[in-house]
Write a protein that holds these residues in place. Structure first.
Motif, PDB file in Angstrom:
ATOM      1  N   GLN A 167       0.825  -1.206   0.000  1.00 40.28           N
ATOM      2  CA  GLN A 167       0.000   0.000   0.000  1.00 40.28           C
ATOM      3  C   GLN A 167       0.862   1.260   0.000  1.00 40.28           C
ATOM      4  O   GLN A 167       0.480   2.277  -0.583  1.00 40.28           O
ATOM      5  CB  GLN A 167      -0.949   0.003   1.210  1.00 40.28           C
ATOM      6  CG  GLN A 167      -1.973  -1.126   1.221  1.00 40.28           C
ATOM      7  CD  GLN A 167      -2.843  -1.140  -0.021  1.00 40.28           C
ATOM      8  OE1 GLN A 167      -3.038  -0.120  -0.679  1.00 40.28           O
ATOM      9  NE2 GLN A 167      -3.374  -2.316  -0.368  1.00 40.28           N
ATOM     10  N   LEU A 173      -2.681  16.007   1.438  1.00 40.29           N
ATOM     11  CA  LEU A 173      -1.910  14.822   1.078  1.00 40.29           C
ATOM     12  C   LEU A 173      -2.401  13.582   1.807  1.00 40.29           C
ATOM     13  O   LEU A 173      -2.561  12.505   1.201  1.00 40.29           O
ATOM     14  CB  LEU A 173      -0.423  15.053   1.367  1.00 40.29           C
ATOM     15  CG  LEU A 173       0.275  16.092   0.485  1.00 40.29           C
ATOM     16  CD1 LEU A 173       1.726  16.264   0.916  1.00 40.29           C
ATOM     17  CD2 LEU A 173       0.203  15.693  -0.992  1.00 40.29           C
ATOM     18  N   ALA A 214      -4.455  10.666  -0.184  1.00 40.46           N
ATOM     19  CA  ALA A 214      -3.870   9.327  -0.218  1.00 40.46           C
ATOM     20  C   ALA A 214      -4.861   8.288   0.287  1.00 40.46           C
ATOM     21  O   ALA A 214      -5.017   7.210  -0.316  1.00 40.46           O
ATOM     22  CB  ALA A 214      -2.590   9.296   0.616  1.00 40.46           C
ATOM     23  N   LEU A 225       0.878   4.435  -2.924  1.00 42.97           N
ATOM     24  CA  LEU A 225       0.561   5.816  -2.549  1.00 42.97           C
ATOM     25  C   LEU A 225       0.708   6.812  -3.698  1.00 42.97           C
ATOM     26  O   LEU A 225      -0.175   7.660  -3.888  1.00 42.97           O
ATOM     27  CB  LEU A 225       1.415   6.251  -1.358  1.00 42.97           C
ATOM     28  CG  LEU A 225       0.950   5.764   0.018  1.00 42.97           C
ATOM     29  CD1 LEU A 225       1.925   6.224   1.101  1.00 42.97           C
ATOM     30  CD2 LEU A 225      -0.450   6.273   0.324  1.00 42.97           C
ATOM     31  N   PRO A 226       1.793   6.796  -4.483  1.00 46.39           N
ATOM     32  CA  PRO A 226       1.885   7.772  -5.579  1.00 46.39           C
ATOM     33  C   PRO A 226       0.722   7.672  -6.558  1.00 46.39           C
ATOM     34  O   PRO A 226       0.186   8.695  -7.010  1.00 46.39           O
ATOM     35  CB  PRO A 226       3.229   7.418  -6.238  1.00 46.39           C
ATOM     36  CG  PRO A 226       4.022   6.744  -5.169  1.00 46.39           C
ATOM     37  CD  PRO A 226       3.017   5.987  -4.373  1.00 46.39           C
ATOM     38  N   LEU A 232      -6.561   5.432  -2.181  1.00 49.28           N
ATOM     39  CA  LEU A 232      -6.376   4.009  -1.935  1.00 49.28           C
ATOM     40  C   LEU A 232      -7.704   3.283  -1.745  1.00 49.28           C
ATOM     41  O   LEU A 232      -7.895   2.162  -2.231  1.00 49.28           O
ATOM     42  CB  LEU A 232      -5.503   3.790  -0.693  1.00 49.28           C
ATOM     43  CG  LEU A 232      -4.017   4.089  -0.820  1.00 49.28           C
ATOM     44  CD1 LEU A 232      -3.339   3.988   0.540  1.00 49.28           C
ATOM     45  CD2 LEU A 232      -3.352   3.138  -1.814  1.00 49.28           C
ATOM     46  N   ALA A 270      -2.241   6.490  -5.835  1.00 52.84           N
ATOM     47  CA  ALA A 270      -3.440   6.936  -5.130  1.00 52.84           C
ATOM     48  C   ALA A 270      -3.530   8.454  -5.097  1.00 52.84           C
ATOM     49  O   ALA A 270      -4.612   9.029  -5.304  1.00 52.84           O
ATOM     50  CB  ALA A 270      -3.438   6.381  -3.704  1.00 52.84           C
ATOM     51  N   LEU A 271      -2.413   9.129  -4.832  1.00 54.14           N
ATOM     52  CA  LEU A 271      -2.411  10.594  -4.821  1.00 54.14           C
ATOM     53  C   LEU A 271      -2.744  11.152  -6.197  1.00 54.14           C
ATOM     54  O   LEU A 271      -3.532  12.100  -6.325  1.00 54.14           O
ATOM     55  CB  LEU A 271      -1.043  11.108  -4.356  1.00 54.14           C
ATOM     56  CG  LEU A 271      -0.769  11.057  -2.852  1.00 54.14           C
ATOM     57  CD1 LEU A 271       0.691  11.378  -2.571  1.00 54.14           C
ATOM     58  CD2 LEU A 271      -1.681  12.033  -2.121  1.00 54.14           C
TER      59      LEU A 271
END
Length: 429
Positions: free
Chosen positions: A310, A379, A383, A314-315, A387, A317-318
């Motif tokens: 996970q 952020l 995130a 993250l990148p 996700l 998801a952002l």
């Protein structure tokens, strides 16, 4: 007739409240506040039309329909049903002569039922009331921001607070996002009042009302709020100079903030085990799998699993939360409108990066504790939503509260026109 009367009373009372709230504002400020209020009223109608005729059903119809039944029971025998409705409001299950749910859905049905007692169950009136609550949260946020930013920034800040299309639309119905934004706004105002003003008692009162509402409807939002608020207070108190009393005051403040943050996060973990550090990766994976099976091609396929996986996601998801849908991902009218907004914010971000150098951006953020809060909140929230909701439809709705702070951050970092003789940076409050 009941619908007409309740709708008329709502418009009159809310109009009086907006007039009173904006009485001391400049004319341009009042105009934008009224535009934001009107946008919520129009969006309430749009929510009903889109949900009924475009989607053919949705949460609004579920909450309002069950709420009408709850209201009918309350009016028939208040003493018997009031305790059970109280359980609904707390997110617990209770026995009713129709199917009920638990958690935040139960809370929404309970709220809809209470409001329907006074409105006759009109779905339009219900949407307007919930939208007005969300609007009040936006107003609370702006009350704080107008004390932080110089006057030259207020016009653009107001637009970011009151007129971001997705924020207005998705918080103008009988939806969890509407309740969450109202609670988030007043919690934000309360935190600012407690730690940055002398209005501490009112700030504590606002937090005592808003935070339980937020924890019941959108519990995960408290994590970015608590963490970012701690960063906000820390950045404001981070100086090392001053007298020994100043240093002692800063130290005590940080101890209080740290203890409060730990208590809140610990309570959240106990009340909602799925949001604990140990379980959050598994919960995210479950949601990703659910959206992937139900939504098909519009969902991002996260292939990495487990806690480490996970983190690797993250990148993506952002990017998904802040930039999607891209213009070539449009597949219907609503995604087209959403893509226009994400395209506009992306272009604004690129303009900020073009007009400001990296060192300049770092200096601006370092000078403004609020920007530290806002960037941290954006952020962390983005995130989490990216996700947990990898498909476009749910993503557009779930991220609506964070889009407000994202837009405020962008317009704050964008330089003023050179022709204006005004402060180049927001004040570091």
């Amino acid at each position: 007739m009941t619908t007409f009367v309740s709708l008329s009373l709502l418009l009159v009372l809310s109009g009086l409240l907006v007039s009173r709230a904006t009485a001391k504002m400049r004319e341009i400020e009042r105009q934008i506040v009224w535009m934001g209020f009107a946008a919520h009223l129009v969006s309430a109608f749009a929510q009903v039309i889109v949900t009924t005729y475009f989607y053919g059903g949705g949460d609004i119809l579920l909450y309002s329909g069950a709420g009408r039944q709850v209201a009918q029971l309350l009016m028939e025998d208040f003493g018997t049903w009031a305790p059970r409705v109280a359980l609904l409001l707390a997110g617990d299950t209770a026995s009713f002569p129709f199917p009920v749910y638990w958690g935040s859905t139960a809370t929404m049905i309970g709220l809809s039922g209470l409001v329907s007692v006074f409105t006759g169950g009109s779905i339009i009136t219900l949407c307007m009331i919930f939208g007005t609550w969300a609007f009040s949260g936006q107003y609370a946020i702006y009350r704080v921001l107008r004390t932080i930013f110089p006057r030259e920034y207020l016009y653009r800040v107001q637009i970011a607070v009151f007129l971001v299309p997705s924020v207005v639309f998705w918080t103008s119905g009988v939806l969890k996002e509407a309740v969450a934004l109202g609670a988030l706004g007043w919690a934000f105002w309360g935190i600012h009042a407690v730690f940055f003003t002398d209005n501490r008692l009112r700030g504590v009162a606002a937090c005592l009302v808003a935070i339980p509402i937020l924890s019941t409807v959108r519990a995960f939002m408290l994590y970015p709020l608590v963490i970012s608020s701690g960063a906000w207070v820390y950045w404001h108190r981070r100086g090392t100079g001053g007298t020994s009393q100043d240093l002692l005051r800063r130290g005590l403040t940080m101890l209080v903030v740290g203890a409060f943050a730990i208590l809140v996060l610990n309570d959240l973990t106990e009340r909602y085990p799925r949001y604990s550090i140990e379980n959050v990766a598994e919960e995210a994976a479950n949601l990703q799998d659910l959206f992937s099976r139900n939504e098909g091609g519009s969902a991002i396929a996260y292939t990495q699993q487990g806690a480490a996986g996970q983190v690797q996601n993250l990148p993506i998801a952002l990017f998904s939360a802040l930039f999607r849908p891209l213009i070539f991902e449009v597949h219907n009218a609503t995604s087209f409108v959403t893509s226009l907004e994400t395209t506009a914010t992306t272009l604004l971000l690129l303009l900020v990066l073009y007009r400001r150098r990296a060192r300049s951006l770092a200096r601006i953020v370092a000078a403004s504790p609020f920007l530290v809060f806002s960037i941290s909140f954006v952020l962390i929230f983005a995130a989490a939503v990216g996700l947990a909701a990898p498909n476009l439809g749910s993503l557009s709705r779930y991220r609506s509260p964070v889009m407000l702070f994202y837009a405020v951050t962008l317009v704050a970092l964008l330089p003023l026109p050179r022709a204006k003789k005004a402060p180049a940076l927001p004040t570091p409050t």
